[in-house]
Design an enzyme around this catalytic site. Structure first.
Site, mmCIF file in Angstrom:
data_model
loop_
_atom_site.group_PDB
_atom_site.id
_atom_site.type_symbol
_atom_site.label_atom_id
_atom_site.label_comp_id
_atom_site.label_asym_id
_atom_site.label_seq_id
_atom_site.Cartn_x
_atom_site.Cartn_y
_atom_site.Cartn_z
ATOM 1 N N GLY A 99 0.636 -1.273 0.013
ATOM 2 C CA GLY A 99 -0.154 0.012 0.006
ATOM 3 C C GLY A 99 0.767 1.185 0.222
ATOM 4 O O GLY A 99 0.362 2.247 -0.003
ATOM 5 N N HIS A 100 2.228 1.161 0.147
ATOM 6 C CA HIS A 100 2.884 2.322 0.114
ATOM 7 C C HIS A 100 4.076 2.414 -0.743
ATOM 8 O O HIS A 100 5.253 2.083 -0.423
ATOM 9 C CB HIS A 100 3.342 2.561 1.478
ATOM 10 C CG HIS A 100 4.041 3.718 1.931
ATOM 11 N ND1 HIS A 100 5.242 4.225 1.814
ATOM 12 C CD2 HIS A 100 3.264 4.852 2.747
ATOM 13 C CE1 HIS A 100 5.360 5.500 2.158
ATOM 14 N NE2 HIS A 100 4.340 5.865 2.747
ATOM 15 N N PHE A 101 3.991 2.628 -1.821
ATOM 16 C CA PHE A 101 3.034 2.907 -2.751
ATOM 17 C C PHE A 101 3.138 1.778 -3.937
ATOM 18 O O PHE A 101 4.187 1.390 -4.280
ATOM 19 C CB PHE A 101 3.010 4.175 -3.309
ATOM 20 C CG PHE A 101 2.930 5.073 -2.377
ATOM 21 C CD1 PHE A 101 1.878 5.534 -1.961
ATOM 22 C CD2 PHE A 101 4.058 5.918 -1.836
ATOM 23 C CE1 PHE A 101 1.794 6.603 -0.889
ATOM 24 C CE2 PHE A 101 4.266 6.793 -0.871
ATOM 25 C CZ PHE A 101 2.871 7.321 -0.351
#
Length: 152
Positions: free
Chosen positions: A57-59
């Site tokens: 999720g990052h990224f």
């Protein structure tokens, strides 16, 4: 966690680090300690891999190691220093604060963080402060002061 450093060359393996720190997956962020002066200084390695859960999720399009995890890795190196001080009470020392933290460069999968922490002070055998720096390829990526506190 009362294990004392046992290796002649003042290095610690990942297994020995697990014996000193309470952190486990996914928050065991130190792979190896390559230099250690008990109660004063520690230098450790963190190998950053694409397989780490934060990169989902990052990224997803451009994976970057979150700054808070770089700071947490520095705090864990500071924890190695504190756990090796025989005059301190045994117990759980937790991350209590940060001062003057600066992020200077991105950290990406494939990088190896070289994290150096030096003890600045211990007060009333309950509170500590370390100076931490993280480098990749000899370049400073993060620095700051980290505070610790003994939890009753």
């Amino acid at each position: 966690m009362e294990q004392q450093l046992s290796t002649e060359n003042n290095q610690l393996s990942s297994e020995e680090i697990l014996g000193l720190l309470p952190h486990r997956f996914p928050f065991a962020l130190i792979d190896r300690v390559i230099e250690h002066v008990p109660g004063k200084k520690a230098v450790a390695l963190k190998n950053v891999t694409i397989n780490e859960p934060q990169f989902q999720g990052h990224f997803p399009e451009r994976p970057l190691m979150p700054g808070v995890l770089i700071v947490e890795a520095m705090a864990q190196v500071g924890g190695i220093i504190v756990t090796q001080m025989p005059d301190l009470p045994k117990g759980l020392f937790v991350f209590a604060g940060i001062n003057n933290v600066k992020f200077r460069r991105p950290v990406v999968p494939g990088d190896q963080l070289v994290i150096t922490c030096e003890l600045l002070s211990i007060k009333r055998q309950r509170f500590g402060k370390v100076k931490g720096e993280a480098h990749v390829d000899g370049k400073l990526v993060c620095s700051g002061e980290l505070m610790f506190s003994l939890v009753d």
